[in-house]
Write an enzyme that holds these catalytic residues in place. Structure first.
Site, short mmCIF file in Angstrom:
data_model
loop_
_atom_site.label_atom_id
_atom_site.label_comp_id
_atom_site.label_asym_id
_atom_site.label_seq_id
_atom_site.Cartn_x
_atom_site.Cartn_y
_atom_site.Cartn_z
CG HIS A 136 8.74 -38.36 -33.48
ND1 HIS A 136 8.54 -38.40 -34.84
CD2 HIS A 136 9.34 -37.19 -33.22
CE1 HIS A 136 9.01 -37.29 -35.38
NE2 HIS A 136 9.50 -36.54 -34.43
CB SER A 185 11.61 -34.47 -36.49
OG SER A 185 10.27 -34.27 -36.12
CG ASP A 234 5.88 -40.40 -34.87
OD1 ASP A 234 5.50 -39.74 -33.88
OD2 ASP A 234 6.70 -39.98 -35.70
#
Ligand SMILES: *[C@@H]1O[C@H](CO)[C@@H](O)[C@H](O)[C@H]1NC(C)=O
Ligand SMILES: *[C@@H]1O[C@H](CO)[C@@H](O)[C@H](O)[C@H]1NC(C)=O
Length: 317
Positions: free
Chosen positions: A283, A109, A228
């Site tokens: 995600h 991330s 996501d």
């Protein structure tokens, strides 16, 4: 965006691959995401898996504070320019990393775009292969709300936003604001962005070092999570730009950052070194199976032998 990088735990367990190579693989550094901390169980599992897939791998999990709580807090608060500089010092002074001919890097991330900044700005020790997962290379245009109302660190970060995303106050303190990017407010972004506009070389004056360092990568694997909804827009993982009104996606290859090669992404792509990969699911929904494949693919090159000779040649040319 306020809890994006948190690895809960790996979802499935399968026997790890054992590689036959007797040479020592390059060390691996991992930069975790927002709301995570370096001693978290999920990250320790990832580090352990990296060692199992490529036996002998030395793993360093980047942290901005010795205390786990302080490290988590630094994922929300701080000036990212200063955080990256701190990591440059950390990696350059770590005894094993600093003596390795090169390291591999894995960014989860926001840790992905921060590792890219490390490469562009410092790259000592130099990164051989970079893998980013669900990263926001082209920024976010929406802040994610906190997972739980009892998460006071996250709530405190959220509260800062009332001072305005583009204020110096917020740009020097709130981490996700420093990669906020909205094409409808592009002028404010260009003028005020403390982090992203700089490391993406979007301003008129380009930093030649950023490109020079990034093109020295052997391989750059960009992984996007297909479903996501935490990192918005998800296509940012591939440096794409999304118009949030029309939903139109402009891919990296259609953008000036690529066509004019501000960062060397075009050079990497033309050499077959830039990978656009998709991971199914939400995600940071990672499985041991997927990570095993990625680690075998990207992090198996060893220190020593022909690999090292080739590597040193590329670095010095
Ligand atoms: C963030 O830190 C850098 C380095 O100290 C500094 O130059 C910059 O002005 C800071 N950003 C803001 C928005 O204050
Ligand atoms: C985004 O799409 C809308 C609707 O199609 C359009 O009016 C606007 O100009 C687009 N914005 C940018 C920055 O291209």
């Amino acid at each position: 965006m306020l809890r994006s990088g948190h690895i809960i735990s790996l979802l499935s367990v399968i026997p790890a691959l054992a590689t036959a190579d007797s040479e020592t693989p390059l060390p691996l550094v991992i930069w975790h995401g927002l709301g995570d901390s370096y001693q978290a169980e999920g990250l320790q599992e990832v580090a352990q898996l990296a060692e199992e897939v490529n036996p002998g791998t030395y793993v360093h999990i980047i942290h901005l504070d010795e205390s786990d709580g302080g490290d988590r807090q630094a994922t929300f608060f701080g000036n990212v320019t200063e955080q990256v500089a701190q990591v440059c010092d950390q990696l350059a002074s770590e005894p094993i990393l600093s003596t390795a001919p090169a390291i591999n890097a894995l960014g989860f991330s926001q840790g992905g775009q921060f590792l890219r900044a490390y490469i562009e700005q410092c790259n000592s020790p130099p990164v051989h292969n970079l893998v980013t997962m669900g990263s926001q290379h082209n920024g976010i245009f929406k802040f994610q709300s906190c997972a739980s109302s009892g998460d006071w660190v996250c709530r405190g970060a959220e509260a800062l936003l009332r001072y305005g995303t583009w204020s110096d106050f917020v740009q020097s303190r709130l981490v996700p604001a420093q990669y906020f990017r909205d094409v409808e407010e592009y002028d404010s972004y260009l003028k005020q962005s403390n982090f992203l506009a700089d490391i993406n070389n979007e301003r008129e004056e380009k930093n030649a070092l950023y490109k020079k360092n990034l093109v020295s990568l052997n391989r750059f694997g960009m992984f996007m999570f297909a479903e996501d909804t935490t990192a918005v827009p998800k296509e940012s993982a591939w440096f794409a730009e999304v118009n949030q009104t029309s939903g139109e996606v402009t891919t990296l290859r259609e953008r000036p950052i690529y066509k004019e090669d501000w960062l060397g992404l075009r050079t990497l792509d033309e050499q077959g070194k830039l990978d656009f990969e998709t991971i199914p699911g939400q995600h940071m929904q990672l499985t041991e199976k997927l990570l095993t494949e990625v680690f075998a693919e990207y992090f198996s090159s060893a220190v020593g032998g022909d690999d090292l000779a080739r590597f040193l040649l590329t670095q010095s040319s």
